[in-house]
Write a protein that holds these residues in place. Structure first.
Motif, mmCIF file in Angstrom:
data_model
loop_
_atom_site.group_PDB
_atom_site.id
_atom_site.type_symbol
_atom_site.label_atom_id
_atom_site.label_comp_id
_atom_site.label_asym_id
_atom_site.label_seq_id
_atom_site.Cartn_x
_atom_site.Cartn_y
_atom_site.Cartn_z
ATOM 1 N N ILE A 76 -1.712 -3.612 -0.731
ATOM 2 C CA ILE A 76 -2.144 -2.057 -0.710
ATOM 3 C C ILE A 76 -2.480 -1.629 -1.908
ATOM 4 O O ILE A 76 -3.362 -0.532 -2.034
ATOM 5 N N ARG A 77 -1.733 -1.704 -3.127
ATOM 6 C CA ARG A 77 -2.189 -1.206 -4.086
ATOM 7 C C ARG A 77 -3.672 -1.784 -4.738
ATOM 8 O O ARG A 77 -4.319 -0.856 -5.069
ATOM 9 N N ARG A 108 -6.089 -2.567 -2.676
ATOM 10 C CA ARG A 108 -7.004 -2.050 -1.808
ATOM 11 C C ARG A 108 -7.420 -0.665 -1.925
ATOM 12 O O ARG A 108 -8.475 0.128 -2.033
ATOM 13 N N THR A 109 -6.137 0.081 -2.273
ATOM 14 C CA THR A 109 -6.399 1.609 -2.601
ATOM 15 C C THR A 109 -7.130 1.875 -3.907
ATOM 16 O O THR A 109 -7.961 2.685 -3.971
ATOM 17 N N GLN A 110 -6.757 0.814 -4.996
ATOM 18 C CA GLN A 110 -7.431 1.068 -6.130
ATOM 19 C C GLN A 110 -8.704 0.901 -5.942
ATOM 20 O O GLN A 110 -9.585 1.465 -6.749
ATOM 21 N N PHE A 134 -7.421 8.398 -0.037
ATOM 22 C CA PHE A 134 -6.930 7.499 -0.825
ATOM 23 C C PHE A 134 -5.717 7.931 -2.034
ATOM 24 O O PHE A 134 -4.951 7.230 -2.287
ATOM 25 N N ASP A 175 -2.770 8.418 -0.174
ATOM 26 C CA ASP A 175 -2.302 7.046 0.130
ATOM 27 C C ASP A 175 -1.542 6.499 -1.156
ATOM 28 O O ASP A 175 -0.461 5.533 -1.028
ATOM 29 N N ALA A 176 -2.108 6.574 -2.368
ATOM 30 C CA ALA A 176 -1.543 5.823 -3.375
ATOM 31 C C ALA A 176 -0.447 6.290 -4.241
ATOM 32 O O ALA A 176 0.309 5.753 -4.745
#
Length: 450
Positions: free
Chosen positions: A243-244, A246-248, A298, A301-302
Motif C-alpha cells: 500500500i505504501r 502504491r500510494t507513493q 492519495f 490515504d497515505a
C-alpha cells in the motif's frame, strides 16, 4: 553438535494444541479421581458411615440391659415402646419362634468386640443378618440383630433397609457432581490458555481491518496459534509495504504530471487561434483539477489518522450546524449521543461528500443515525432524480461522472464517492446506494462496532 540439537528439539515436547488437549483430559481425570478419593476418605463417615459409628449399637445395648432387668410380663411392652420409624424391637422367649435364614455362621464379630463389653456379659451370643441372607423369601428380607439375654430369651432389632447414611442415588449424584466440577475447572483453565491468544489474534485482525498501519500482533499461545499469528504478521507487513509503495508511486505520478501541464499552458499562449487556445486551456485546467483531486486522495490515504473513540452523533450535529450556517437545513434523526471507535476526520469527510451530493443533485437532505447490535447505520437521504440502477455500482469507480460535461463546477472529477467508499472500507464497513421508492437517493453507510 548440530545433530544433537536437532534431536533435543525433536524430542522436547512443544507447546501445541494437541498437547494441551491431552493434558486437559488427563488432568481432569486425575483431579476427578483425587476428589472422589478425598470424598470417600473424609466424607465417607457422613455419606455412608459404618454401623459402629452411628450410635445404633450403643442404643441396642442400652435397650437390652433395660429389658433384661425388667420382669417377663413387662418385656414386650418395653420392646414395643422402643420401636421407631424403620427400627423395631421384639422380645422372644424362645429362639424357635424366630423366622431366620439359614446361614453358616450367624455370629457377629461386631457383637463380640463391641456389644458384649457394653452388655457386661462376655458369654452372650450375638447374631447379625443382612437382607442378602434371605435368599428364599425376599419379601421378608431385612437387617436383623439378635442379642441373647441372661434367661436364654432373645431380643431382635430389625430394620427393613439400611436407614443410616446416604442412599446410593445421592452418593452417586455427589460423585458425578464432583467429576463435573473438577472437569469444568480444568477445562476452563485450559480453554482460557487457548482462548486468550485466539482472542488477541481476532482483535489484532479486526484492528488491522480498521487501521492498515496497526502494529503486528504479539505471538502468544501454543505452537499452532503462534505460527498462525506469525503468518498473519508477515501478510500484514507485505500488505502495508504494498500500500505504501502504491500510494507513493501514484502520488509521485500525479505530482510529476504538473510539470508537462504547466509547459502545455505556456505553449498555449503562443496559439493565435483564440478558440483553440481556450479549448486547450479548459483541457489543461480540468487535467490540473483531476491531478489536484488525485493528489488529495492519495495524500489522505497515505496519512491515515489514528483510530480513537469519539461521539459520532455529536460529529454529525457539528456537520449539520456548519450547513445551517450556510443557509442549508438538513434534517436529523437519531440518538443525541453515540460513542464510536474510528477516525473522526475520515468519517466527517465521508458525510460531507454524501451530503454535498444530496444538496447539489436533490432536495430535502436528511441524515438518519441508527445504532444496532454490532453495527451502526447512517442514511443520507434526498429527494431528487436519483441514479439509474445500472449506474449505482459504477459511480464508485474513480473519475466516473454521470453528466457528459467535464466541467468541474457541474460534477467534479469523480473521486468523491471513491474516496468516501475507501474510507468506509478502511473502517471495515460498507457504503451502498439505492433509489428511494418515492424519488430520491439513499446512501447507506454501515460501520461495524468493535
Amino acid at each position: 553438535m548440530s545433530w544433537l540439537k536437532r534431536i533435543r528439539a525433536r524430542d522436547w515436547p512443544q507447546d501445541t494444541v494437541a498437547r494441551w488437549i491431552a493434558l486437559t483430559i488427563i488432568l481432569a481425570m486425575l483431579i476427578s479421581l483425587a476428589l472422589n478419593g478425598l470424598f470417600i476418605q473424609l466424607a465417607g463417615v457422613w455419606a455412608r458411615p459404618p454401623l459402629t459409628e452411628i450410635g445404633l449399637l450403643e442404643k441396642a445395648a442400652a435397650i437390652a440391659r433395660i429389658i433384661e432387668a425388667a420382669p417377663a410380663p413387662l418385656r414386650n411392652p418395653l420392646a414395643q415402646a422402643a420401636n421407631e420409624n424403620g427400627f423395631t424391637v421384639t422380645w422372644h422367649p424362645d429362639r424357635q419362634d424366630l423366622n431366620l435364614p439359614a446361614v453358616d455362621d450367624p455370629k457377629s464379630d461386631i457383637g463380640s468386640t463391641i456389644l458384649q463389653p457394653m452388655l457386661r456379659a462376655p458369654d452372650r451370643r450375638i447374631e447379625a443378618y443382612e437382607p442378602a441372607d434371605w435368599t428364599e423369601h425376599t419379601a421378608d428380607a431385612h437387617y436383623a440383630l439378635l442379642i441373647e439375654l441372661s434367661d436364654s430369651s432373645w431380643l431382635m432389632f430389625s430394620a427393613p433397609s439400611r436407614s443410616w447414611g446416604l442412599d446410593e442415588a445421592p452418593r452417586y449424584l455427589i460423585v458425578i457432581l464432583l467429576v463435573l466440577i473438577s472437569t469444568a475447572l480444568v477445562a476452563l483453565i485450559a480453554t482460557r490458555r487457548l482462548a486468550t491468544p485466539l482472542q488477541c489474534f481476532a482483535e489484532g485482525a479486526r484492528r488491522f481491518g480498521v487501521d492498515f498501519r496497526a502494529p503486528p500482533i504479539e505471538p502468544l499461545g501454543p505452537h499452532e496459534i503462534r505460527q498462525a499469528i506469525l503468518a498473519f504478521n508477515a501478510m500484514q507487513a507485505q500488505l502495508q509495504h504494498f500500500i505504501r509503495d502504491r500510494t507513493q508511486m501514484l502520488a509521485a505520478i500525479s505530482h510529476d504530471l504538473r510539470a508537462p501541464l504547466t509547459r502545455m499552458r505556456l505553449r498555449g499562449e503562443f496559439i493565435e487561434d483564440s478558440e483553440q487556445q481556450q479549448r486547450l486551456f479548459r483541457d489543461v485546467d480540468e487535467m490540473q483539477a483531476m491531478i489536484n483531486s488525485a493528489l488529495e486522495f492519495f495524500r489522505d490515504d497515505a496519512r491515515l489518522e489514528p483510530a480513537t473513540q469519539f461521539d459520532l452523533a455529536e460529529l454529525l450535529q457539528t456537520l449539520l450546524d456548519d450547513y445551517r450556517d450556510q443557509g442549508v437545513e438538513v434534517a436529523f434523526s437519531g440518538p443525541l449521543r453515540l460513542v464510536y471507535f474510528g477516525r473522526p476526520l475520515g468519517l466527517k469527510r465521508v458525510m460531507t461528500n454524501l451530503l454535498d451530493n444530496a444538496i447539489k443533485y436533490g432536495s430535502e437532505p436528511g441524515i438518519e443515525l441508527i445504532p444496532g447490535a454490532g453495527q451502526v447505520r447512517i442514511k443520507i437521504l434526498d429527494r431528487g432524480p436519483g441514479i439509474p440502477d445500472a449506474c449505482l455500482g459504477q459511480v464508485f469507480v474513480p473519475f466516473f461522472r454521470m453528466e457528459g460535461s467535464r466541467n468541474k463546477s457541474t460534477g467534479g472529477v469523480g473521486l468523491g464517492l471513491s474516496a468516501a467508499r475507501a474510507i468506509v472500507l478502511e473502517h471495515g464497513g460498507e457504503l451502498t446506494l439505492r433509489n428511494r421508492s418515492m424519488g430520491g437517493l439513499e446512501a447507506l453507510v454501515v460501520l461495524p462496532v468493535h
